[in-house]
Scaffold this active site. Structure first.
Site, PDB file in Angstrom:
ATOM      1  CG  HIS A   1       1.670  22.640  11.022  1.00 12.63           C
ATOM      2  ND1 HIS A   1       1.392  22.305   9.705  1.00 12.63           N
ATOM      3  CD2 HIS A   1       2.936  22.216  11.252  1.00 12.63           C
ATOM      4  CE1 HIS A   1       2.438  21.722   9.176  1.00 12.63           C
ATOM      5  NE2 HIS A   1       3.386  21.649  10.095  1.00 12.63           N
TER       6      HIS A   1
ATOM      7  CB  SER B   1       5.010  19.056   9.090  1.00  7.59           C
ATOM      8  OG  SER B   1       5.440  20.371   8.855  1.00  7.59           O
TER       9      SER B   1
ATOM     10  CD  GLU C   1      -2.237  23.099   9.201  1.00  8.83           C
ATOM     11  OE1 GLU C   1      -1.085  23.006   8.744  1.00  8.83           O
ATOM     12  OE2 GLU C   1      -2.950  22.116   9.451  1.00  8.83           O
TER      13      GLU C   1
END
Length: 312
Positions: A281, A157, A251
């Site tokens: 995610h 991320s 996502e």
């Protein structure tokens, strides 16, 4: 190389996808509430593998300041290589503790030591604090005797975006970068302008664009969000190390991965871009509770073997 990871989602993934949507999506939490939730969630986990040990320490950031660091060592760790892991959390949350569900099974699966550090977070410490800390951790590993060719940099991320920005900064300074980059659902565009913010707005099980907007503003501060060290998808990709990207097709950050993959491939980077289905995610965040975590780690191992960084 673009790879469509066609597979039938496991029953566990269907259960967790529904649970994650219920727990995380559209909660409209403040940054402090996000931090508290992250730390609470870190306390609930299956037993960690007994074959992996964690040693905690710190890296001197300044005369009166230290950065927490942990070294995760599997019993049968391969000598020589080390994985520098950069945790996610939108640049405003996340910690060593919240990353253990990813990093401990990863260390065991790859038989590699993993080093995790806690970079400074926004809004208290906006850009470039996190980038400075990532560079500090990388240089600390070298001071400890690691060679750049022995360091594999992995981030999820925001940590994936930060890993990419760190590799760009090292290249721009004329320094040797890591041997490889592994990016799990990386957040690489803090302008949040990718088409998947619209096309996947209802499909994403975890994130919303409004949530990411709050985090992006907290991290960028007064710096324009299209600055390449903040949003590396706008940077130059020539001269970057081999790169593996894993992302789920649903996502809202899918185009953060796709745009980076396309730019890296055009720049001649050795690239593997894996698009998964039926997940969410950074799905390895639930660790061994999900078969697809092991499948993702197996793919990481195969990628590193293809580069000669792990033995066949």
């Amino acid at each position: 190389m673009f790879i469509n990871m066609n597979h039938e989602p496991s029953p566990q993934s269907r259960f967790w996808r529904r649970l994650i949507r219920f727990m995380f999506r559209n909660k409209n939490l403040s940054i402090q509430q996000e931090r508290e939730l992250s730390e609470r969630m870190a306390r609930f986990h299956p037993p960690y593998p007994k074959s992996v040990q964690v040693q905690y320490g710190s890296i001197h950031r300044g005369q009166f300041d230290e950065m927490p660091v942990a070294r995760i060592e599997p019993d049968r760790a391969r000598a020589g290589k080390v994985l520098l892991y950069i945790h996610g959390g939108g640049y405003v949350t996340g910690s060593i503790g919240s990353s253990l569900m990813i990093s401990l099974p990863l260390a065991e699966a790859l038989a590699l030591p993993v080093v995790v550090f806690e970079y400074r977070r926004g809004p208290e410490h906006p850009y470039p604090a996190a980038l400075e800390d990532a560079l500090l951790a990388y240089h600390w590993l070298i001071s400890e005797g690691c060679k750049p060719d022995d360091i594999i940099m992995l981030g999820d991320s925001a940590g994936g975006g930060l890993a990419l920005a760190t590799a760009m900064a090292l290249r721009d300074e004329g320094e040797p970068g890591p041997a490889a980059l592994v990016l799990l659902s990386p957040w690489t565009d803090l302008t949040n302008s990718g088409p998947s913010h619209r096309t996947n707005a209802d499909r994403d099980a975890m994130l919303t664009t409004a949530q990411l907007e709050r985090w992006a503003l907290a991290y960028a501060g007064k710096t324009p969000r299209d600055e390449p060290y903040i949003s590396p998808r706008f940077g130059a990709f020539t001269g970057l190390p081999p790169m593996l990207i894993q992302v789920d097709e649903s996502e809202i950050l899918f185009d953060d991965s796709r745009s980076v993959a396309e730019a890296a491939r055009a720049a001649g980077v050795n690239l593997s871009f894996q698009v998964w289905q039926g997940l969410w995610h950074v799905w390895p965040a639930v660790g061994p509770l999900l078969p697809e975590t092991g499948a993702a780690y197996k793919e990481i191992g195969l990628f590193l073997k293809s580069l000669g960084l792990l033995p066949e």
